[in-house]
Design a protein around this motif. Structure first.
Motif, PDB file in Angstrom:
ATOM      1  N   UNK A   1      46.633  39.436  45.548  1.00 19.26           N
ATOM      2  CA  UNK A   1      46.060  39.615  46.812  1.00 19.26           C
ATOM      3  C   UNK A   1      45.573  40.896  47.013  1.00 19.26           C
ATOM      4  N   UNK A   2      44.201  41.056  47.221  1.00 17.18           N
ATOM      5  CA  UNK A   2      43.701  42.675  47.297  1.00 17.18           C
ATOM      6  C   UNK A   2      44.478  43.616  48.304  1.00 17.18           C
ATOM      7  N   UNK A   3      44.587  42.963  49.369  1.00 19.01           N
ATOM      8  CA  UNK A   3      45.538  43.733  50.376  1.00 19.01           C
ATOM      9  C   UNK A   3      46.747  44.206  49.865  1.00 19.01           C
ATOM     10  N   UNK A   4      47.518  43.181  49.365  1.00 21.06           N
ATOM     11  CA  UNK A   4      49.034  43.472  48.885  1.00 21.06           C
ATOM     12  C   UNK A   4      49.213  44.016  47.512  1.00 21.06           C
ATOM     13  N   UNK A   5      48.522  43.480  46.593  1.00 20.88           N
ATOM     14  CA  UNK A   5      48.587  43.798  45.381  1.00 20.88           C
ATOM     15  C   UNK A   5      47.389  44.325  44.693  1.00 20.88           C
ATOM     16  N   UNK A   6      46.731  45.435  45.061  1.00 21.06           N
ATOM     17  CA  UNK A   6      45.242  45.837  44.454  1.00 21.06           C
ATOM     18  C   UNK A   6      45.181  45.903  43.125  1.00 21.06           C
ATOM     19  N   UNK A   7      46.286  46.145  42.305  1.00 22.71           N
ATOM     20  CA  UNK A   7      45.968  46.409  40.932  1.00 22.71           C
ATOM     21  C   UNK A   7      46.182  44.906  40.272  1.00 22.71           C
ATOM     22  N   UNK A   8      46.938  43.971  40.901  1.00 20.60           N
ATOM     23  CA  UNK A   8      46.871  42.570  40.261  1.00 20.60           C
ATOM     24  C   UNK A   8      45.403  42.029  40.510  1.00 20.60           C
ATOM     25  N   UNK A   9      45.076  42.231  41.692  1.00 25.04           N
ATOM     26  CA  UNK A   9      43.683  41.783  42.017  1.00 25.04           C
ATOM     27  C   UNK A   9      42.559  42.199  41.210  1.00 25.04           C
ATOM     28  N   UNK A  10      42.679  43.404  40.773  1.00 25.35           N
ATOM     29  CA  UNK A  10      41.707  44.145  39.999  1.00 25.35           C
ATOM     30  C   UNK A  10      41.712  43.478  38.450  1.00 25.35           C
ATOM     31  N   UNK A  11      42.896  43.428  38.084  1.00 25.03           N
ATOM     32  CA  UNK A  11      42.928  42.831  36.605  1.00 25.03           C
ATOM     33  C   UNK A  11      42.312  41.296  36.599  1.00 25.03           C
ATOM     34  N   UNK A  12      43.025  40.730  37.723  1.00 28.88           N
ATOM     35  CA  UNK A  12      42.457  39.110  37.684  1.00 28.88           C
ATOM     36  C   UNK A  12      40.919  39.268  37.798  1.00 28.88           C
ATOM     37  N   UNK A  13      40.154  39.805  38.522  1.00 24.55           N
ATOM     38  CA  UNK A  13      38.991  39.569  38.785  1.00 24.55           C
ATOM     39  C   UNK A  13      38.277  40.327  37.529  1.00 24.55           C
ATOM     40  N   UNK A  14      38.830  41.338  36.914  1.00 26.06           N
ATOM     41  CA  UNK A  14      38.298  41.863  35.562  1.00 26.06           C
ATOM     42  C   UNK A  14      38.231  40.644  34.507  1.00 26.06           C
ATOM     43  N   UNK A  15      39.440  39.935  34.283  1.00 25.51           N
ATOM     44  CA  UNK A  15      39.507  38.950  33.445  1.00 25.51           C
ATOM     45  C   UNK A  15      38.730  37.824  33.810  1.00 25.51           C
ATOM     46  N   UNK A  16      38.385  37.521  35.106  1.00 24.40           N
ATOM     47  CA  UNK A  16      37.491  36.063  35.629  1.00 24.40           C
ATOM     48  C   UNK A  16      36.258  36.557  35.295  1.00 24.40           C
ATOM     49  N   UNK A  17      35.888  37.764  35.401  1.00 27.64           N
ATOM     50  CA  UNK A  17      34.588  38.148  35.274  1.00 27.64           C
ATOM     51  C   UNK A  17      33.743  38.414  33.789  1.00 27.64           C
TER      52      UNK A  17
END
Length: 371
Positions: free
Chosen positions: A166-182
């Protein structure tokens, strides 16, 4: 930008660490493991969508994907994938369940044993931001000391990226997830009579070419309206001054290739296999919405050698906007990519894939940790 990709225990990739540049070219003889590297990158991308377990199942299950060579007495079943980038890195460790459940028929399904999201070039305890061991997932405490629990009941077939990014709570997880999905993968294109790219289709603005090429005409029109000159220039170079355009009839888009001396344009259904395939690769590489990583698997396949130069020009131009990873057999394509490309040649020794000339001191730093 990604700086490192690491794979352990996947097919012939017993333990390999690859350095990545803005434009990386992977080459080598048949059977040296190039396709395994390509598949490993796809598996990493599947982690971002929470589909890693299903992806391995489609490959025949974890056992069929594991390193099966000699030279190790280790009995632990493990497949490990990871990358490091200029912001955050990620690693995942998969194995078989110790107990799937009484009378369960899923006892051979892979499960996620460990996941780590880290900062910096190497996964280490002091750079760890999020860690997961079995059902326990923890994030680095706000105080910087110790870890706070995210959950103690995370199913072993769910990734922490899918559950807590969740970008608001875990921005580092969101960044990794979005990178991999992209990450975007192109592994050849169908150009037979029934290929999706040969059929006119409903057109909507399409900044990304689909991996099967069904939206080719809409993607071409999007590129032309965006003012990208690389596509028209590459088509003109490849086909003696030809121009590419689209036609629209009742909302259905189709590609048109106008050639000097030919009285009417050729539509997608009429194009030769090689011409259509080049247009597909050119459209993919000229995307107005580039991903963080574009992976191309043998783009030279079934193309005339004379098309290697314009294809290489498109790859170099794409690498100015995004990170590109190319798997190729073509010495001619490699020649035209020139000094812009960092070349990794794979070789095989005793069934194990290695990077030619890479010694212990040459490989990027990497540390898997332990379960």
């Amino acid at each position: 930008m990604l700086s490192t990709v690491a794979v352990h225990g996947y097919r012939s990739l017993r333990d390999i660490v690859l350095p990545l540049s803005r434009l990386t070219v992977l080459t080598g003889a048949n059977g040296t493991g190039k396709s395994s590297v390509y598949r490993a990158l796809r598996l990493l991308s599947d982690c971002g969508r929470g589909e890693i377990v299903a992806a391995l199942a489609r490959e025949g299950g974890l056992q069929s994907a594991l390193w099966a060579g000699t030279g190790t007495k280790k009995r632990t079943v493990e497949l490990k994938l990871g990358y490091a980038a200029d912001d955050f890195g990620y690693l995942v460790d998969l194995g078989l369940p110790q107990m799937a459940g009484i009378d369960s028929k899923f006892h051979r399904d892979p499960e996620i044993k460990r996941e780590v999201v880290f900062a910096g070039p190497v996964p280490r305890p002091n750079t760890t931001l999020v860690r997961r061991t079995g059902p326990l997932a923890q994030a680095c405490a706000d105080t910087g000391r110790g870890f706070d629990d995210l959950t103690r009941a995370l199913p072993t077939y769910h990734s922490v990226l899918a559950e807590f990014a969740h970008p608001g709570q875990s921005p580092e997880l969101a960044a990794v997830r979005d990178r991999l999905r992209g990450w975007r993968f192109y592994d050849g294109f169908r150009v037979d009579v029934g290929a999706p790219a040969r059929r006119a289709g409903v057109g909507t603005r399409s900044p990304v070419l689909a991996d099967d090429g069904h939206n080719l005409a809409a993607a071409v029109q999007t590129i032309l309206e965006a003012g990208f000159e690389d596509l028209p220039a590459a088509v003109a170079e490849a086909f003696d001054g030809a121009t590419v355009a689209t036609s629209v009839s009742d909302g259905y888009f189709d590609v048109e290739l106008h050639q000097p001396g030919v009285l009417r344009p050729l539509r997608s259904a009429e194009l030769s296999d090689g011409t259509l395939r080049f247009l597909l690769w050119a459209t993919a590489l000229c995307s107005p919405q580039p991903p963080s990583l574009m992976v191309l698997n043998e783009p030279e396949t079934s193309l005339h050698p004379d098309l290697a130069r314009p294809l290489a020009g498109l790859v170099r131009a794409a690498a100015e906007r995004t990170q590109v990873f190319v798997v190729t057999h073509s010495a001619r394509l490699l020649e035209f990519l020139g000094a812009d490309a960092a070349v990794l040649e794979l070789v095989k020794e005793s069934g194990q894939t290695l990077v030619a000339g890479q010694g212990l001191l040459d490989a990027p730093a990497w540390h898997w940790g332990s379960r």
